[in-house]
Design an enzyme around this catalytic site. Structure first.
Site, PDB file in Angstrom:
ATOM      1  N   ASP A   1     -57.200  -5.789  10.571  1.00  0.00           N
ATOM      2  CA  ASP A   1     -56.060  -5.686  11.269  1.00  0.00           C
ATOM      3  C   ASP A   1     -54.991  -6.346  10.750  1.00  0.00           C
ATOM      4  O   ASP A   1     -54.130  -7.135  10.808  1.00  0.00           O
ATOM      5  CB  ASP A   1     -56.125  -6.335  12.619  1.00  0.00           C
ATOM      6  CG  ASP A   1     -55.109  -6.022  13.649  1.00  0.00           C
ATOM      7  OD1 ASP A   1     -54.208  -5.083  13.613  1.00  0.00           O
ATOM      8  OD2 ASP A   1     -54.772  -6.680  14.546  1.00  0.00           O
TER       9      ASP A   1
ATOM     10  N   HIS B   1     -52.084  -3.243  13.553  1.00  0.00           N
ATOM     11  CA  HIS B   1     -51.666  -2.236  14.862  1.00  0.00           C
ATOM     12  C   HIS B   1     -50.227  -2.504  15.085  1.00  0.00           C
ATOM     13  O   HIS B   1     -49.633  -1.930  15.944  1.00  0.00           O
ATOM     14  CB  HIS B   1     -52.461  -3.077  15.963  1.00  0.00           C
ATOM     15  CG  HIS B   1     -52.175  -4.231  16.418  1.00  0.00           C
ATOM     16  ND1 HIS B   1     -52.656  -5.384  16.271  1.00  0.00           N
ATOM     17  CD2 HIS B   1     -51.154  -4.557  17.357  1.00  0.00           C
ATOM     18  CE1 HIS B   1     -52.273  -6.462  16.901  1.00  0.00           C
ATOM     19  NE2 HIS B   1     -51.256  -5.907  17.395  1.00  0.00           N
TER      20      HIS B   1
ATOM     21  N   SER C   1     -48.038 -10.436  17.792  1.00  0.00           N
ATOM     22  CA  SER C   1     -48.908 -10.041  16.955  1.00  0.00           C
ATOM     23  C   SER C   1     -48.037  -9.897  15.633  1.00  0.00           C
ATOM     24  O   SER C   1     -47.076  -9.599  15.702  1.00  0.00           O
ATOM     25  CB  SER C   1     -49.276  -8.672  17.264  1.00  0.00           C
ATOM     26  OG  SER C   1     -50.368  -8.625  18.592  1.00  0.00           O
TER      27      SER C   1
END
Length: 391
Positions: A165, A133, A243
């Site tokens: 992911d 992402h 992230s």
């Protein structure tokens, strides 16, 4: 002198004068104080002797055994400098990632959207692991990388999978400092966890937060029909921008890739276990590319199939096969529509995401045993992946 006088005289000679009460009281007090002091000294000596006797056990956290009860063993392996040591080892391998993605607005048309995340260098030739992402699930038009030394480079997206992911990007640079990858299969709840990332922007680049492993094998939803399973839970702070950054153990080894947090709670962060990414990373490092194998099925989680059809299946979990792709491995080895896949080799399969993750472990030429529920019973189907199984 008469008899009575003589008797009084003799009595006087035989007996001491009446005692002086004041002097006796002082003497008694002195004796009591002396006894107290002596007792205190003896007690201290005994305590010191016992402490000296058991000092090695106390220092090592073992303690003496009392009766038949086993002692609680405490063996601290880390001191207060562990976080500094982890930072010194890992920081050069952590990069900032910036992206530009074209998004279409229904009123204003196409517009450029900027994104920010983190990545970790896994090979000195410029291979970087991050979240899918972070690079817009492969849709980013531009990907930039900020190195530890301040250099800014352009990166290419080599691979991504939004069900995991995870993504691999690459910069054209040699001699970079690669992170050491750990083993996420042997984590324990309560051990030290350190997260490094770029929360809320590059003004706070390479922020370190610390905590513990709070839980293992967690699942979080990423859509109405998909979840990410087998995640590591930590209370080390993870914020937007973290992230794709590494979750590290006390040895400075990467044990996970930070992916998400629960916004409605405090200290609820999650990371993809590094062992999920290792087969992919290893193949990129070895061959410069990644080849994925496919079974050649289309499937649904058991609970999703039951919810959509109202039909009850024998399995509590697994992957229901609703289509077999012609000429695929599944077709060649007689997997059938209506089968429910519940295991591959010794690994239990509970969902489509779990099946995809398990298949990442295998390459063309590998043989596996697929356990399915068929006609009320279990069957094991052995199959071999060939070159045709890569698409």
């Amino acid at each position: 002198m008469n008899y009575n006088d003589q008797e009084d005289y003799n009595r006087t000679q035989r007996f001491d004068p009446p005692p002086n009460n004041k002097k006796n009281n002082q003497s008694s007090k002195l004796k009591t104080i002396a006894l107290v002091i002596v007792g205190a000294l003896l007690g201290s000596a005994i305590s010191l002797s016992v402490a000296y006797l058991y000092l090695p056990e106390i220092i090592e956290g073992r303690g003496p055994i009392v009766g038949d009860r086993a002692p609680i063993v405490l063996e601290p392996q880390h001191d207060i400098t562990v976080y500094s040591a982890v930072a010194e080892k890992a920081m050069p391998s952590v990069v900032g990632i910036t992206t530009v993605t074209t998004q279409v607005d229904r009123f204003w048309g196409p517009r450029r959207a900027e994104g920010l995340g983190t990545g970790v260098i896994v090979d000195e030739r410029g291979y970087i692991l991050t979240n899918a992402h972070v690079v817009g699930d492969g849709a980013a038009d531009e990907v930039g990388v900020l190195l530890y030394n301040g250099d800014r480079l352009t990166a290419e997206i080599l691979w991504y999978d939004n069900t995991l992911d995870l993504a691999v990007i690459k910069v054209e640079e040699e001699g970079l400092t690669a992170a050491e990858l750990g083993d996420s299969d042997h984590l324990t709840v309560g051990e030290i966890a350190v997260a490094i990332g770029n929360p809320l922007g590059l003004n706070f680049e390479r922020t370190l937060t610390q905590g513990v492993i709070s839980g293992l094998n967690r699942s979080i939803p990423i859509s109405q029909t998909q979840t990410i399973d087998n995640l590591i839970q930590t209370d080390a702070s993870i914020n937007p921008g973290n992230s794709g950054g590494p979750l590290l153990n006390a040895k400075g080894q990467v044990i996970g890739i930070n992916t998400a947090k629960i916004g409605t709670g405090e200290g609820l962060g999650f990371a993809v276990p590094i062992n999920t990414a290792k087969p992919i990373v290893d193949q990129f490092i070895e061959k410069g590319e990644f080849t994925r194998v496919y079974l050649g099925i289309r499937g649904l989680n058991v609970e999703e199939f039951e919810a959509a059809t109202g039909e009850r299946l024998q399995a509590q979990s697994g992957v229901y096969i609703f289509e077999i792709i012609a000429a695929s491995v599944a077709d060649q080895y007689d997997l059938r529509t209506g089968d429910v896949i519940i295991g591959i080799n010794n690994t239990e399969i509970e969902s489509m995401g779990g099946l995809i993750r398990e298949l990442y472990r295998y390459r063309p030429g590998d043989e596996i045993d697929v356990t399915v529920l068929r006609n009320g019973g279990e069957e094991i189907i052995s199959l071999t992946f060939n070159e045709d199984s890569t698409s």
